[in-house]
Write a protein that holds these residues in place. Structure first.
Motif, mmCIF file in Angstrom:
data_model
loop_
_atom_site.group_PDB
_atom_site.id
_atom_site.type_symbol
_atom_site.label_atom_id
_atom_site.label_comp_id
_atom_site.label_asym_id
_atom_site.label_seq_id
_atom_site.Cartn_x
_atom_site.Cartn_y
_atom_site.Cartn_z
ATOM 1 N N ASP A 41 0.959 3.468 0.602
ATOM 2 C CA ASP A 41 0.120 2.541 -0.069
ATOM 3 C C ASP A 41 -1.227 2.042 0.433
ATOM 4 O O ASP A 41 -1.309 2.121 1.853
ATOM 5 C CB ASP A 41 1.288 1.386 -0.316
ATOM 6 C CG ASP A 41 2.357 1.901 -1.132
ATOM 7 O OD1 ASP A 41 3.569 1.535 -0.666
ATOM 8 O OD2 ASP A 41 2.335 2.649 -2.128
ATOM 9 N N GLN A 94 5.788 7.622 1.208
ATOM 10 C CA GLN A 94 5.189 6.854 0.346
ATOM 11 C C GLN A 94 3.886 6.266 1.191
ATOM 12 O O GLN A 94 4.194 5.447 2.084
ATOM 13 C CB GLN A 94 6.033 5.771 0.042
ATOM 14 C CG GLN A 94 5.485 4.701 -1.025
ATOM 15 C CD GLN A 94 4.943 5.192 -2.424
ATOM 16 O OE1 GLN A 94 5.513 6.087 -2.922
ATOM 17 N NE2 GLN A 94 3.790 5.002 -2.652
ATOM 18 N N SER A 127 -2.443 4.522 -3.946
ATOM 19 C CA SER A 127 -1.211 5.049 -3.286
ATOM 20 C C SER A 127 -1.031 6.446 -3.982
ATOM 21 O O SER A 127 -1.458 7.126 -4.695
ATOM 22 C CB SER A 127 0.003 4.269 -3.915
ATOM 23 O OG SER A 127 0.016 3.111 -3.548
#
Length: 125
Positions: free
Chosen positions: A86, A84, A17
């Motif tokens: 991931d 973000q 991540s």
């Protein structure tokens, strides 16, 4: 004029991540739509995700390209937008750019008025 300063990025292994940040030089960043794009040299710039301006009709609506749905999340807090990322894959390797447009909906074309400097993301298998 709005300045966008990016941070984050780097190198990770597949499945890892990373979180990208995009800080804007305005106190009313909520009024801007924000788009994230990525570019691999030799290929077209690709739209990744966007979030509309928070006020009015658009109400912070988000969209993602199919290849990142369920793995990437766009958000904003105050004058900073985030991406973000991931479960990263080698195909996510690219230079990532944030962009902004005043009082706009989520836009998937690279027609935003303001752009960050770009940040490299490298995912190894």
């Amino acid at each position: 004029q709005v300045q966008l300063v990016q941070s984050g990025g780097g190198s990770v292994q597949s499945g890892g991540s990373l979180k990208l940040s995009c800080a804007a030089s305005t106190t009313v960043f909520d009024r801007y739509a924000v788009g994230w794009f990525r570019h691999v040299p030799g290929k077209e710039r690709e739209w990744v995700a966007c979030i509309s301006n928070k006020d009015g009709t658009y109400d912070g609506h988000t969209k993602y390209v199919d290849s990142v749905k369920g793995r990437f999340t766009i958000s904003r807090v105050g004058n900073t937008a985030y991406l973000q990322m991931d479960n990263l894959k080698p195909d996510d390797t690219a230079i990532y750019y944030c962009s902004a447009q005043y009082w706009a909906p989520c836009m998937t074309r690279a027609t935003y008025d303001y752009w960050g400097q770009g940040t490299q993301v490298t995912v190894s298998s």
